[in-house]
Design a protein around this motif. Structure first.
Motif, PDB file in Angstrom:
ATOM      1  N   ILE A 237       0.839  -1.205   0.000  1.00  0.00           N
ATOM      2  CA  ILE A 237       0.000   0.000   0.000  1.00  0.00           C
ATOM      3  C   ILE A 237       0.869   1.248   0.000  1.00  0.00           C
ATOM      4  O   ILE A 237       0.685   2.162  -0.811  1.00  0.00           O
ATOM      5  CB  ILE A 237      -0.942   0.002   1.222  1.00  0.00           C
ATOM      6  CG1 ILE A 237      -1.995  -1.109   1.070  1.00  0.00           C
ATOM      7  CG2 ILE A 237      -1.629   1.360   1.363  1.00  0.00           C
ATOM      8  CD1 ILE A 237      -2.872  -1.283   2.289  1.00  0.00           C
ATOM      9  N   TRP A 240       2.830   1.897  -3.123  1.00  0.00           N
ATOM     10  CA  TRP A 240       1.997   2.234  -4.272  1.00  0.00           C
ATOM     11  C   TRP A 240       1.444   3.652  -4.175  1.00  0.00           C
ATOM     12  O   TRP A 240       1.555   4.449  -5.101  1.00  0.00           O
ATOM     13  CB  TRP A 240       0.860   1.217  -4.343  1.00  0.00           C
ATOM     14  CG  TRP A 240      -0.220   1.504  -5.335  1.00  0.00           C
ATOM     15  CD1 TRP A 240      -0.135   2.289  -6.453  1.00  0.00           C
ATOM     16  CD2 TRP A 240      -1.556   1.003  -5.308  1.00  0.00           C
ATOM     17  NE1 TRP A 240      -1.327   2.297  -7.128  1.00  0.00           N
ATOM     18  CE2 TRP A 240      -2.222   1.516  -6.454  1.00  0.00           C
ATOM     19  CE3 TRP A 240      -2.247   0.155  -4.449  1.00  0.00           C
ATOM     20  CZ2 TRP A 240      -3.548   1.217  -6.734  1.00  0.00           C
ATOM     21  CZ3 TRP A 240      -3.570  -0.148  -4.741  1.00  0.00           C
ATOM     22  CH2 TRP A 240      -4.207   0.373  -5.866  1.00  0.00           C
ATOM     23  N   LEU A 241       0.855   3.970  -3.016  1.00  0.00           N
ATOM     24  CA  LEU A 241       0.158   5.239  -2.894  1.00  0.00           C
ATOM     25  C   LEU A 241       1.127   6.383  -2.620  1.00  0.00           C
ATOM     26  O   LEU A 241       2.021   6.258  -1.801  1.00  0.00           O
ATOM     27  CB  LEU A 241      -0.877   5.158  -1.766  1.00  0.00           C
ATOM     28  CG  LEU A 241      -1.974   4.112  -1.964  1.00  0.00           C
ATOM     29  CD1 LEU A 241      -2.880   4.070  -0.752  1.00  0.00           C
ATOM     30  CD2 LEU A 241      -2.774   4.403  -3.224  1.00  0.00           C
ATOM     31  N   ALA A 249       2.613   2.831   7.178  1.00  0.00           N
ATOM     32  CA  ALA A 249       2.199   1.421   7.119  1.00  0.00           C
ATOM     33  C   ALA A 249       2.174   0.817   8.510  1.00  0.00           C
ATOM     34  O   ALA A 249       1.268   0.057   8.860  1.00  0.00           O
ATOM     35  CB  ALA A 249       3.156   0.628   6.227  1.00  0.00           C
ATOM     36  N   ASN A 278       8.004  -2.476   1.250  1.00  0.00           N
ATOM     37  CA  ASN A 278       7.875  -1.113   0.753  1.00  0.00           C
ATOM     38  C   ASN A 278       9.112  -0.696  -0.043  1.00  0.00           C
ATOM     39  O   ASN A 278       9.011  -0.083  -1.106  1.00  0.00           O
ATOM     40  CB  ASN A 278       7.657  -0.155   1.928  1.00  0.00           C
ATOM     41  CG  ASN A 278       7.655   1.295   1.487  1.00  0.00           C
ATOM     42  OD1 ASN A 278       7.033   1.659   0.505  1.00  0.00           O
ATOM     43  ND2 ASN A 278       8.365   2.133   2.225  1.00  0.00           N
TER      44      ASN A 278
END
Length: 406
Positions: A237, A240-241, A249, A278
């Protein structure tokens, strides 16, 4: 090929140094590599430098647990792991804490590989539809953290004040001018919120830490794998974002009802997995979208990018090297915890203040003082220190919602 191999070993060495020394981040060393790019190209070649950056970044995600565990010093990526890891160390389980974290990072790498392939295939077509929702996701996560805390009013106050401090620090970060130019303002900000309060507690402690022993991992293999998967998805997440970090996170992973007691070992596995995933998935974001999620990716993008398969292979070899080095270093707990912890805490405190002065100058010292004052509040109010993550979450939320610009 010789330059690639030499770059790999140089990157592993730099990753170990960045991980072991409090206050030094892989992004800092990546910036130094960019500044020295001309002679490095001559020695290692473009592919060798790229492999060096990737291997350094991955090894760092393994080794950075050591200062958190043995010294209670935070890192921007694993800042919320400080208390679980350091508390396990104070109870005599420092070696186990490091080994658990290393396993989490290793499984995080393994589980992020299929996600890496999905990123490369699907990100270009869906990215524009999700960019606008990042701020709402952070708002939801923050709201859940506060609502399910045992003292919502204090939790909200700490989140808000730390968030305002984070906005102030990032808005005027160009004032953090040190010996080497503009420094990373997150160093004094997160050190004050998470590190110095722990060090001050260590300096006031009357009892010595428990004798360090290791008789095996007190966590099941199934729990390691399950939390490794959860951490890998959290890392996906934030990889990506836009605007997310590994620290965000970790905050997402901490969202649960107050009645559910968080197992420190499970949390270490999931946060370490998120940290490594990540870092690796930042490569996918770079190759698939041309977006740079970290200082290391910015430096890597300044060169002609080699084959993605070469860098994934280098990341895998670096993950194995990082695991072996971190597990071997876990035995240091038996030496470090025999030393006078008050003297160590004072020494680390002086070191962090010195690093702030060198890298961030007077403005960094101001942020360090203010963030320390805020960081002392959770201990006094008996609430988790996680709400100090407002310093990262609130600015990112307002920025992605278009309310604030830096």
């Amino acid at each position: 090929m010789l330059g690639v191999v030499a770059g790999f070993f140089a990157g592993v060495t730099l990753g170990i140094i960045a991980g072991f020394v409090p206050g030094i981040h892989s992004n800092t060393l990546a910036g130094l590599l960019a500044a020295c790019s001309v002679p490095l190209i001559v020695v290692f070649g473009i592919d060798g430098i790229s492999v060096m950056i990737v291997s350094m970044m991955v090894v760092y995600t393994f080794a950075d647990i050591l200062p958190s565990t043995f010294l209670g010093v935070p890192d921007p990526d694993t800042v919320l792991s400080v208390l679980p890891a350091h508390n396990l160390c104070l109870m005599g389980n420092g070696e186990e804490a490091v080994r658990v974290s290393a396993l989490g990072s290793l499984w995080g790498f393994v589980f992020c590989l299929p996600l890496f392939a999905l990123f490369m295939i699907f990100l270009p077509s869906v990215q524009e539809y999700v960019d606008w929702g990042v701020g709402l996701v952070i708002l939801l996560a923050a709201g859940l953290l506060i609502v399910f805390s045992k003292a919502p009013s204090w939790s909200f106050a700490v989140f808000l004040v730390s968030g305002l401090l984070g906005i102030y620090a990032m808005r005027f970060s160009y004032f953090s001018f040190g010996v080497f130019g503009i420094g990373e303002i997150l160093l004094p900000l997160l050190t004050g919120l998470f590190g110095i309060p722990v060090l001050l507690t260590s300096m006031r402690a009357l009892s010595k830490p428990a004798e360090q022993t290791f008789s095996g991992l007190m966590i099941s293999q199934g729990s390691i794998i399950g939390n490794g998967i959860k951490g890998a998805f959290a890392g996906a997440i934030v990889g990506w974002l836009p605007g997310f970090s590994s620290g965000t996170a970790n905050a997402l992973l901490a969202v649960r009802r107050s009645s559910e007691k968080m197992d420190p070992r499970e949390y270490l596995v999931s946060t370490s997995a998120a940290n490594t995933a990540n870092a690796v998935l930042g490569l996918a974001a770079l190759y698939a979208l041309g977006r740079m999620r970290s200082g290391a990716m910015v430096t890597l993008a300044s060169f002609d990018l080699p084959s993605v398969y070469l860098l994934v292979l280098a990341a895998g070899a670096a993950a194995l090297a990082g695991y072996l080095v971190t597990v071997s270093s876990s035995k240091l707990s038996r030496v470090i915890m025999h030393l006078d912890q008050k003297i160590i805490a004072r020494g680390v405190l002086l070191f962090l203040v010195g690093m702030t002065v060198i890298f961030c100058g007077p403005f960094g010292v101001l942020i360090l003082i203010l963030s320390t004052l805020v960081g002392l509040v959770p201990g006094m109010a008996d609430i988790p220190r996680i709400f100090c993550m407002g310093a990262i979450m609130l600015p990112v939320m307002l920025f992605t919602l278009g309310i604030l610009n830096f």
